[in-house]
Design a protein around this motif. Structure first.
Motif, PDB file in Angstrom:
ATOM      1  N   ILE A   8      -0.122   4.803   6.175  1.00 25.30           N
ATOM      2  CA  ILE A   8       0.662   4.624   7.403  1.00 25.30           C
ATOM      3  C   ILE A   8       0.947   3.144   7.639  1.00 25.30           C
ATOM      4  N   ALA A   9      -0.064   2.307   7.419  1.00 32.52           N
ATOM      5  CA  ALA A   9       0.116   0.867   7.600  1.00 32.52           C
ATOM      6  C   ALA A   9       1.159   0.322   6.615  1.00 32.52           C
ATOM      7  N   LEU A  10       1.124   0.810   5.372  1.00 35.15           N
ATOM      8  CA  LEU A  10       2.083   0.355   4.374  1.00 35.15           C
ATOM      9  C   LEU A  10       3.496   0.801   4.738  1.00 35.15           C
ATOM     10  N   VAL A  11       3.634   2.047   5.201  1.00 32.26           N
ATOM     11  CA  VAL A  11       4.955   2.548   5.607  1.00 32.26           C
ATOM     12  C   VAL A  11       5.486   1.746   6.791  1.00 32.26           C
ATOM     13  N   TRP A  12       4.611   1.439   7.747  1.00 34.30           N
ATOM     14  CA  TRP A  12       5.041   0.653   8.908  1.00 34.30           C
ATOM     15  C   TRP A  12       5.500  -0.739   8.478  1.00 34.30           C
ATOM     16  N   PHE A  13       4.800  -1.321   7.509  1.00 38.45           N
ATOM     17  CA  PHE A  13       5.195  -2.629   6.978  1.00 38.45           C
ATOM     18  C   PHE A  13       6.589  -2.571   6.360  1.00 38.45           C
ATOM     19  N   LEU A 105     -14.560  -2.921   3.782  1.00 36.81           N
ATOM     20  CA  LEU A 105     -14.366  -2.905   2.343  1.00 36.81           C
ATOM     21  C   LEU A 105     -13.817  -1.543   1.921  1.00 36.81           C
ATOM     22  N   PRO A 106     -12.585  -1.463   1.402  1.00 34.46           N
ATOM     23  CA  PRO A 106     -12.003  -0.176   1.005  1.00 34.46           C
ATOM     24  C   PRO A 106     -12.439   0.205  -0.406  1.00 34.46           C
ATOM     25  N   SER A 107     -11.874   1.279  -0.891  1.00 34.98           N
ATOM     26  CA  SER A 107     -12.135   1.678  -2.270  1.00 34.98           C
ATOM     27  C   SER A 107     -11.416   0.737  -3.227  1.00 34.98           C
ATOM     28  N   ARG A 108     -11.816   0.805  -4.486  1.00 33.23           N
ATOM     29  CA  ARG A 108     -11.203  -0.073  -5.493  1.00 33.23           C
ATOM     30  C   ARG A 108      -9.712   0.192  -5.613  1.00 33.23           C
ATOM     31  N   GLU A 109      -9.300   1.473  -5.525  1.00 32.95           N
ATOM     32  CA  GLU A 109      -7.880   1.813  -5.658  1.00 32.95           C
ATOM     33  C   GLU A 109      -7.063   1.204  -4.523  1.00 32.95           C
ATOM     34  N   ILE A 110      -7.575   1.288  -3.295  1.00 36.05           N
ATOM     35  CA  ILE A 110      -6.863   0.729  -2.145  1.00 36.05           C
ATOM     36  C   ILE A 110      -6.783  -0.786  -2.273  1.00 36.05           C
ATOM     37  N   TRP A 111      -7.881  -1.391  -2.700  1.00 39.89           N
ATOM     38  CA  TRP A 111      -7.889  -2.844  -2.860  1.00 39.89           C
ATOM     39  C   TRP A 111      -6.837  -3.291  -3.873  1.00 39.89           C
ATOM     40  N   GLU A 112      -6.768  -2.594  -4.996  1.00 38.38           N
ATOM     41  CA  GLU A 112      -5.789  -2.949  -6.017  1.00 38.38           C
ATOM     42  C   GLU A 112      -4.365  -2.684  -5.535  1.00 38.38           C
ATOM     43  N   MET A 113      -4.190  -1.641  -4.716  1.00 43.56           N
ATOM     44  CA  MET A 113      -2.864  -1.382  -4.167  1.00 43.56           C
ATOM     45  C   MET A 113      -2.416  -2.538  -3.279  1.00 43.56           C
TER      46      MET A 113
END
Length: 253
Positions: A8-13, A105-113
């Motif tokens: 949602i945050a990415l879509v809002w961005f 601290l998010p998951s590794r996948e979210i961090w890399e995204m």
């Protein structure tokens, strides 16, 4: 639930970025802003350039503008090198981040995204800055090929067409530089994403507000508008004045 919040945050961005870009482009057609005001100044610059034979100062100005784009383009490459390096040490960077007193601290996948999004922004900025540099190079060529004041073969209509064309290329270069510079603002919003998605959404909104105020309501815009007469009533020629007097006499009779 946290992954949904990240999306949602990415879509809002993306809505903030793409939405404001479209809004500012449409508003520039019917409302004073920095973009369309500078467009008029650049076109006038090309007209003034045609009235002087010594164009060294014009070439110097174009060179300075081109160097500004080169500086930001090279900065993009350095930042991209840092991001790619950080992607190779994701686990180590996450461990360092986990010791900080803020953020989650998010998951590794979210961090890399998040890192990939930041990388895409600077890749986009790099292309915009390099395209701006190339178009300023085109402006340099146009200045070099501009007709001299002593050139009797160039009619006033041809000179005006040349000024409009050169001004248009210069405007496109300025617009590309502006879009690249905006990317730096949005990249700062993405940095706040590493704190929390809600902070990211708030920062994205704040960036749009800052860009809007600077583009449409800034003191710089008022100063630029005050320094140029945009709508000037041309004085009547003697012939028009005489014809006007004759028409008045006929009306009185």
């Amino acid at each position: 639930m946290s992954n949904y919040l990240e999306l949602i945050a990415l879509v809002w961005f993306l809505i903030c970025w793409l939405g404001y870009s479209e809004y500012s482009r449409r508003k520039a057609n019917d409302r004073p802003c920095l973009s369309n005001t500078l467009d008029l100044y650049r076109e006038d610059w090309m007209r003034v350039m045609l009235r002087r034979d010594n164009r060294i100062s014009d070439a110097s100005v174009v060179g300075n503008l081109e160097r500004n784009g080169a500086f930001f383009a090279s900065s993009c490459l350095l930042i991209l090198a840092g991001i790619i390096t950080a992607l190779g040490y994701t686990q180590e960077v996450m461990e360092v981040f986990s010791t900080m007193p803020f953020g989650t601290l998010p998951s590794r996948e979210i961090w890399e995204m998040r890192m990939v999004v930041l990388m895409v922004i600077f890749i986009y900025a790099f292309f915009k800055f390099t395209w701006s540099m190339r178009m300023y190079n085109f402006v340099s060529v146009l200045i070099g090929s501009a007709p001299l004041t002593t050139d009797t073969k160039a009619s006033p209509a041809a000179r005006e067409a040349f000024a409009k064309s050169a001004g248009r290329v210069c405007n496109l270069a300025g617009d590309a530089f502006n879009l690249g510079l905006r990317s730096y603002y949005y990249a700062l919003a993405v940095v706040s994403w590493f704190i929390h998605p809600l902070v990211f959404m708030g920062a994205s909104t704040l960036i749009v507000i800052v860009l809007y105020r600077r583009e449409f309501r800034s003191t710089a815009l008022r100063a630029l508008r005050d320094g140029k007469v945009f709508e000037e009533t041309l004085p009547k020629s003697d012939t028009e004045k005489d014809s006007g007097k004759e028409s008045d006499k006929e009306t009185q009779h």
